[in-house]
Enzyme design. Structure first.
Site, short mmCIF file in Angstrom:
data_model
loop_
_atom_site.label_atom_id
_atom_site.label_comp_id
_atom_site.label_asym_id
_atom_site.label_seq_id
_atom_site.Cartn_x
_atom_site.Cartn_y
_atom_site.Cartn_z
N ASP A 382 0.85 -1.18 0.00
CA ASP A 382 0.00 0.00 0.00
C ASP A 382 0.90 1.24 0.00
OD1 ASP A 382 1.03 0.00 2.52
OD2 ASP A 382 -0.90 -0.09 3.56
N ASP A 645 -1.13 -4.39 6.92
CA ASP A 645 -1.11 -4.32 8.38
C ASP A 645 -2.49 -4.18 9.00
OD1 ASP A 645 -1.69 -1.78 7.57
OD2 ASP A 645 0.02 -0.81 8.54
N ASN A 713 24.45 -42.73 -11.33
CA ASN A 713 24.76 -43.99 -10.63
C ASN A 713 23.74 -45.08 -10.97
OD1 ASN A 713 27.00 -42.92 -9.41
ND2 ASN A 713 25.94 -42.34 -7.55
N ASN A 738 25.69 -44.24 0.48
CA ASN A 738 24.65 -43.24 0.68
C ASN A 738 24.84 -42.47 1.98
OD1 ASN A 738 23.40 -43.87 -1.72
ND2 ASN A 738 21.88 -45.24 -0.81
#
Length: 902
Positions: A382, A645, A713, A738
């Site tokens: 605003d 607000d 992979n 992993n």
């Protein structure tokens, strides 16, 4: 009041324009009279104060204590519905709804179902850690927000009676004990504790900005006396809704000046404030984070659903293996999954939120909102409090010809000073303060005058008059009148042509976004009897005092910073088009075409979406207009943030991807917002957006690197499974690999992306990720296949048990080394591959490389089925890795060029 509270392009007392038109025009005197008559007819149709009191079974003397007690039991306390705190267990379970976490949980359960207990345990532990981190951070944000809560009001002055014949007495009561029918008193600085109808008022003006967004105090008075006047003082706002009705005041507003007595018409959940509060509970649509996460999650799910069947079918068809390869197939699927993603996401966002709270006082209540902040490309704000301060400042002082002349300011300051002193007003209003401040700066000699009398401003006359004695003018009093242009011109001795000319001059100034006060003066013989409004006739017109909104000091710099970050700022305001366009130009934000509410109403949604993407300023917006504009921007594919607000901002905050408010916003706005700022400052939003892009950049880096490496992979595992007579890697080895990846990848949450990443919105687009991980995944698979050839040469293609162990060791080492290279060379940020990698990533990559080289040589490597490798392997592997690094650099350069062109 010392002067008119609003005499400008914005609707208010003294406005010289048509509030329904696109620009300021002069209102002829006959039109003004007709408008007042129409307003009187409207007011006559509304119930009178006496009728309202009768409908509430009350009276001007207030309720009996017994009546009040009965109504309190019937209607309940006058309190807003409170948000219920979320328990820790429920918050933990709610974290499982995250798609990444859900995918990981399903993989853990599948691993347990096929007796792959190591994989299942690690996966489920990661799920628990992610949920704990997220729930703990959101609990911290909720506690910080709860500490900001303030009551709407604490006590109210109420008239009560002990019995029907007793004299009413005023007492201070907690606002929670107010009931419909109570008669209350309002004074300067009071918060309106409920929805009320005025019975009496004396110069009452009310701030309604929390409800309507209008920064200027609104004049309020009973409609019974005087009749037919609107909140603007001239009937111009009649029919514009309940907030424009002068006899009504609402919870959430506050008294700016004057006093009044009112009857309570609604309390608790029945107030308009509470109605907006209840509306805030509705669910916001999917945010940018939700859309990104769901898109990437489904991409991963498709890959993971395809991988195990492919592994099983390939091994069954070519190697005659059966279900004994199922644990390996599940391990491959887990290897494809970025199992650390929930932990990385939560850690990166939580760390960014903690830094924002500690360094800038910004509270992120919903962790994914930090990513949304980083993805914002449109910020809706605003005007008042963001671009401008809630006060006017002097622009110029003009004579009747429109030429700069200090006389108008001098006499306006005389009027403001003596009206304030003689009328015993609690404080000057905003326009009077601006006039007095400007006069003080110019050292106007105001103390030379002696005050005689004052006729303060009221919403009927829309002027204020001070009577003073001038030095050297014995036997003469000087009347100085100041106020709305139209009202002052009516009181001046002018012919119609001159009055029209001055009105047109005022219209040109208001069209330029300025507020105007007209000033006139007259000499009268000194007399002892009181002065009245009848003396405000036959005045000599002096000129105009023009005022503009004071700009927020940091706004211009913050707007420039947001523009540099690729963020378009849209101004959505209830103010007049000219006023907001002027403020934008003064701040360096070119307003261009201004779209007003009447034009917005005429546009269908698809047309509004295109217009909203193009237009910068939207004027005269209601809460519904703001929400519709924000929704239109999202329809156009923009990621939006909305800074508000007040209660009037709630619909737009819900419509935006990110709702933002300052900590001094109304309670309901703070509870609704995703992000709470220390102050209503665009610079604070810039800090928050930077933190969001920082966190999102790290998450995007992790995803790109991990998914491309994992895909490579998986391709290599599938190829090896078809080419080799044994499993290319044992499930236990996949699990350890992993785990090493996971520990190293935590560094992504603590990396600091290059400055290039912070210049543009960070959006996780599934299609972009798919292109990236496919290209770099194939490059990674090529390196793996080259390693197979190296192993074949180094081990002479042995398929014996020792050869299997050596193969497992060789591929294990190569996987960790290539992962370390990828972490350094594909780190987010342009041209960081040349040695500017982040500290945490360097340490993690070095640690990963050390584990890859040394683990096969340790006793633990033997337990995992790995053995030492010949020196020839390391020499050949170094060659492969050097070629792989060169390929990564070349592919990255090509990718960045293509991305920059798009």
């Amino acid at each position: 009041m010392g002067s008119v509270p609003e005499s400008s392009a914005a609707a208010g007392p003294g406005s010289t324009h048509d509030p329904d038109g696109p620009s300021a025009v002069v209102v002829p005197m006959a039109a003004a009279t007709a408008r007042r008559d129409a307003a009187h007819d409207t007011a006559a149709a509304a119930p009178t104060s006496l009728q309202v009191l009768r409908s509430l079974d009350s009276g001007p003397r207030g309720l009996l204590e017994e009546q009040a007690g009965e109504r309190l039991a019937r209607y309940g306390e006058n309190t807003l519905p409170a948000w219920r705190p979320v328990s820790r267990p429920r918050r933990f379970l709610r974290s499982l709804r995250d798609p990444f976490t859900s995918v990981l949980l399903c993989l853990g359960l599948v691993s347990a179902a096929v007796a792959s207990w190591g994989t299942a345990c690690v996966t489920l532990v990661l799920v628990v850690v992610s949920c704990l981190l997220r729930s703990a951070e959101e609990h911290r944000a909720d506690r910080s927000t709860a500490a900001l809560r303030e009551l709407v009001a604490t006590t109210a002055t109420v008239l009560r009676r002990t019995d029907a014949d007793a004299t009413p007495y005023a007492r201070e009561l907690p606002v929670g004990e107010l009931v419909p029918g109570d008669v209350i008193r309002l004074g300067p600085g009071d918060l309106v504790p409920a929805d009320v109808r005025l019975l009496r008022a004396n110069g009452l003006t009310v701030h309604q900005s929390a409800l309507t967004g209008e920064s200027v105090p609104v004049a309020k008075h009973p409609v019974d006396t005087p009749p037919g006047l609107s909140a603007a003082g001239d009937g111009s706002d009649a029919g514009e809704g309940p907030f424009a009705r002068p006899e009504l005041c609402f919870q959430g507003s506050s008294v700016a000046s004057g006093s009044g007595t009112a009857v309570v018409t609604a309390t608790g959940a029945k107030t308009r404030f509470a109605a907006a509060y209840d509306g805030s509970a509705r669910r916001r649509g999917t945010s940018a984070f939700d859309r990104s996460v769901h898109g990437i999650s489904w991409t991963l799910v498709r890959f993971m659903l395809l991988t195990p069947p492919l592994v099983l079918m390939a091994n069954a068809a070519l190697r005659g293996r059966g279900l004994e390869t199922l644990p390996f197939a599940v391990a491959v699927a887990v290897g494809l999954t970025p199992e650390m993603l929930p932990v990385i996401v939560t850690t990166a966002l939580a760390r960014g939120a903690a830094l924002l709270a500690g360094n800038h006082g910004v509270i992120v209540k919903r962790l994914p909102a930090l990513h949304d902040l980083g993805a914002i490309d449109v910020l809706c704000v605003d005007k008042t409090g963001t671009l401008t301060q809630d006060r006017p400042v002097l622009e110029s002082s003009l004579n009747a010809s429109g030429v700069p002349d200090p006389a108008a300011l001098h006499w306006a300051a005389v009027n403001a000073l003596w009206t304030l002193q003689l009328a015993d007003l609690p404080a000057p209003d905003a326009l009077d303060e601006a006039v007095l401040d400007a006069a003080e700066e110019r050292e106007e000699p105001l103390s030379a005058y002696d005050g005689v009398a004052a006729l303060p401003f009221d919403p009927v006359r829309r002027v204020a008059t001070a009577v003073v004695r001038r030095p050297g003018k014995l036997g003469v009093h000087t009347l100085v009148t100041k106020g709305a242009v139209e009202a002052v011109l009516e009181r001046c001795a002018l012919d119609e042509a001159e009055r029209t000319r001055l009105g047109e001059l005022a219209a040109r100034e208001t069209a330029n976004g300025l507020r105007l006060l007209a000033v006139a003066r007259a000499e009268r013989p000194a007399r002892p009897r009181p002065y009245t409004t009848a003396d405000e006739r036959g005045l000599n017109f002096l000129g105009f005092v023009t005022l503009r909104d004071a700009l927020t000091p940091s706004a211009a710099e913050a707007l420039g910073a947001l523009k540099d970050r690729g963020i378009a700022v849209k101004v959505l305001t209830g103010d007049d088009p000219g006023t907001v366009a002027r403020a934008c130009r003064d701040l360096g934000l070119e307003p261009g075409e201004v779209l007003s509410a009447d034009r917005i109403d005429a546009l269908p949604d698809e047309v509004l979406a295109k217009a909203a993407d193009r237009v910068t300023v939207f004027a005269r917006c209601t809460p519904e207009h703001k929400a519709r504009i924000v929704s239109a921007l999202r329809t156009a594919g923009r990621t939006t943030g909305f800074l508000g607000d007040g209660v009037n901002d709630l619909p737009a905050m819900h419509a935006a991807d990110v709702g933002i408010c300052p900590r001094n916003a109304v309670d309901v706005a703070r509870e609704t917002a995703d992000v709470v700022l220390a102050e209503k400052d665009l610079a604070a939003i810039d800090h928050a957006i930077t933190a969001g892009r920082h966190s999102s950049g790290n998450i995007a880096t992790y995803l790109r690197i991990t998914l491309s490496s994992n895909l490579g992979n998986v391709i290599a595992m599938l190829a090896a499974g078809l080419m080799l007579p044994f499993l290319p890697m044992l499930p236990a080895q996949v699990l350890v690999q992993n785990l090493c990846f996971d520990v190293a990848q935590l560094a992504f949450a603590f990396d600091r992306p290059a400055s290039e990443v912070l210049r543009w919105p960070t959006v996780l687009r599934p299609r972009d990720f798919l292109h990236f991980i496919t290209g770099f995944g194939l490059l990674n698979a090529t390196a793996d296949l080259a390693t197979f050839a190296v192993l074949a040469v180094a081990l002479h293609g042995s398929a014996a048990s020792g050869g299997q162990d050596a193969f497992h060791s060789g591929w294990f080492t190569e996987n960790l080394l290539t992962q370390a290279l990828v972490m350094l060379l594909l780190r987010t940020g342009g041209r960081v591959a040349g040695g500017r990698g982040g500290g945490p990533l360097r340490v993690a990559a070095c640690g990963l490389a050390v584990v890859g080289l040394l683990l096969p040589l340790t006793p633990l490597g033997g337990l995992l089925g790995m053995s030492a490798l010949p020196p020839l392997y390391y020499l050949l592997l170094a060659t492969v890795l050097a070629l792989y690094a060169y390929g990564l650099r070349a592919a990255r350069t090509r990718y960045e060029r293509k991305w920059s062109r798009s």
